[in-house]
Design a protein around this motif. Structure first.
Motif, short mmCIF file in Angstrom:
data_model
loop_
_atom_site.label_atom_id
_atom_site.label_comp_id
_atom_site.label_asym_id
_atom_site.label_seq_id
_atom_site.Cartn_x
_atom_site.Cartn_y
_atom_site.Cartn_z
N PHE A 1 0.85 -1.19 0.00
CA PHE A 1 0.00 0.00 0.00
C PHE A 1 0.89 1.24 0.00
O PHE A 1 2.09 1.18 0.34
N TYR A 2 0.31 2.36 -0.39
CA TYR A 2 1.02 3.65 -0.44
C TYR A 2 0.66 4.46 0.79
O TYR A 2 -0.51 4.61 1.13
N TRP A 3 1.70 5.00 1.45
CA TRP A 3 1.48 5.82 2.64
C TRP A 3 2.64 6.79 2.80
O TRP A 3 3.80 6.38 2.84
N LYS A 4 2.33 8.07 2.89
CA LYS A 4 3.33 9.11 3.16
C LYS A 4 4.53 9.03 2.22
O LYS A 4 5.69 8.99 2.64
N ILE B 1 -4.84 0.41 2.54
CA ILE B 1 -4.96 1.44 3.57
C ILE B 1 -6.19 2.28 3.26
O ILE B 1 -6.51 2.54 2.10
N SER B 2 -6.89 2.71 4.30
CA SER B 2 -8.14 3.46 4.13
C SER B 2 -7.86 4.86 3.60
O SER B 2 -6.76 5.40 3.76
N PRO B 3 -8.84 5.49 2.97
CA PRO B 3 -8.66 6.85 2.46
C PRO B 3 -8.21 7.85 3.52
O PRO B 3 -7.43 8.76 3.21
N ASP B 4 -8.68 7.70 4.76
CA ASP B 4 -8.25 8.62 5.82
C ASP B 4 -6.94 8.19 6.48
O ASP B 4 -6.46 8.85 7.40
N GLU B 5 -6.36 7.09 5.98
CA GLU B 5 -5.06 6.58 6.42
C GLU B 5 -5.04 6.18 7.89
O GLU B 5 -3.99 6.11 8.52
N LYS B 6 -6.19 5.83 8.44
CA LYS B 6 -6.27 5.43 9.84
C LYS B 6 -6.39 3.93 10.03
O LYS B 6 -6.29 3.44 11.16
N THR B 7 -6.61 3.20 8.94
CA THR B 7 -6.79 1.75 9.03
C THR B 7 -6.02 1.06 7.91
O THR B 7 -6.08 1.48 6.75
N ILE B 8 -5.29 0.02 8.27
CA ILE B 8 -4.61 -0.83 7.30
C ILE B 8 -5.18 -2.24 7.45
O ILE B 8 -5.43 -2.69 8.57
N VAL B 9 -5.42 -2.92 6.34
CA VAL B 9 -5.85 -4.31 6.40
C VAL B 9 -4.91 -5.17 5.58
O VAL B 9 -4.39 -4.76 4.54
N LEU B 10 -4.69 -6.39 6.06
CA LEU B 10 -4.03 -7.45 5.34
C LEU B 10 -5.01 -8.60 5.24
O LEU B 10 -5.85 -8.79 6.13
N ILE B 11 -4.90 -9.39 4.18
CA ILE B 11 -5.75 -10.58 4.08
C ILE B 11 -4.91 -11.80 3.75
O ILE B 11 -3.80 -11.70 3.20
N GLY B 12 -5.45 -12.97 4.11
CA GLY B 12 -4.97 -14.26 3.67
C GLY B 12 -6.16 -15.00 3.09
O GLY B 12 -7.21 -14.41 2.83
N ASN B 13 -6.02 -16.29 2.90
CA ASN B 13 -7.13 -17.06 2.34
C ASN B 13 -8.17 -17.36 3.41
O ASN B 13 -8.24 -18.46 3.96
#
Length: 283
Positions: free
Chosen positions: A153-156, A210-222
């Motif tokens: 993800f892109y951040w800062k 990463i969420s638009p407000d940059e306050k939440t990051i999620v990762l996923i697996g199967n």
């Protein structure tokens, strides 16, 4: 962000089906059986890619599963495209860092301008090349298969790449690397690690967002999702972590935010299952 009333209405209509906590929004067009990355630029603009063995193209679909546009990416061969992300200007980044055997020495991210603004059928990419300083063996044994990646993800002004652990025996540890989001050749900086779990079927990281407000990051697996909040530093795992079993075991390969609390996910087709676009609401 734009008005998402249409999406809210859609959430009331979709059926939970047999996909645990995920609700099917649409079937992804049959032509795309190996969706490996998703990014949403506005409420009806979903771009996707496929991974190794597929074309050097990025595809636009809508929330009903209609195939709207194809762009050939110039200067960007699909060695193994694994994820998509975007910056605040809707430049899109293609993660060409799939590395199943930890043997690649040509890892890169491709940066393209906002594809919604492209009137033709091609789009030019800039190359952000990088390497992992910790990798010294490019023909490792099974226990050294640590440098595959399918997530970022892109951040800062930087790109955060999360590795997919393929080691045997499986350790569950993922590395978090930081790469400047600018054209050139870079040494990735190791900024943290994340112990996803001990189940290799569900705890290999396959996508990030990463969420638009940059306050939440999620990762996923199967079938699993990890939600990170209250982070302040590059190693976002130092914040709060919530682990969610999504109750589904399809080959989930892609996740992106639609709003600050709404996710789209997609899986690859496996036999006669999958190849769907799903929605999930964070609590």
């Amino acid at each position: 962000m734009r008005n998402y009333l249409k999406l809210s209405f859609l959430l009331l209509l979709v059926s939970c089906g047999n996909y645990g906590q995920l609700s099917v929004v649409a079937n992804i067009p049959d032509e795309f059986k190996e969706t490996s990355g998703l990014v949403v630029l506005d409420e009806n603009s979903i771009w996707l890619i496929e991974d190794k063995g597929n074309k050097d193209e990025i595809y636009k679909v809508d929330a009903k599963g209609n195939w709207l546009k194809t762009l050939k990416v110039k200067n960007g061969k699909n060695h193994d495209w694994e994820d998509l992300t975007k910056d605040k200007d809707n430049n899109v980044y293609i993660g060409d860092f799939g590395n199943n055997n930890s043997d690649r020495d040509n890892l890169k991210v491709l940066k393209i301008p906002n594809p919604d603004n492209e009137s033709g059928d091609t789009i030019e990419a800039e190359q952000i090349e990088f390497s992992y300083p910790e990798q010294t063996d490019f023909s490792p044994k099974k226990k050294g298969l640590l440098f595959d990646a399918e997530s970022f993800f892109y951040w800062k002004n930087s790109l955060y790449i999360i590795t997919k652990n393929r080691a045997t025996p499986f350790t569950g540890e993922a590395f978090i690397y930081k790469v400047p989001a600018v054209k050139g050749k870079h040494k990735a900086e190791l900024v943290g690690t994340f112990l996803a779990g001990s189940d290799e079927n569900t705890c290999r990281i396959t996508s990030a967002a990463i969420s638009p407000d940059e306050k939440t990051i999620v990762l996923i697996g199967n079938g699993m999702l990890w939600e990170f909040t209250d982070f302040t530093e590059d190693n976002f795992t130092k914040g709060n972590i919530k682990t969610v079993d999504l109750g589904v075991r399809t080959q989930l390969e892609s996740v992106c935010f639609v709003t600050n609390t709404t996710l789209y996910l997609a899986d690859e087709q496996n036999n006669k299952t999958g190849n769907n676009l799903y929605v999930y609401k964070l609590n």
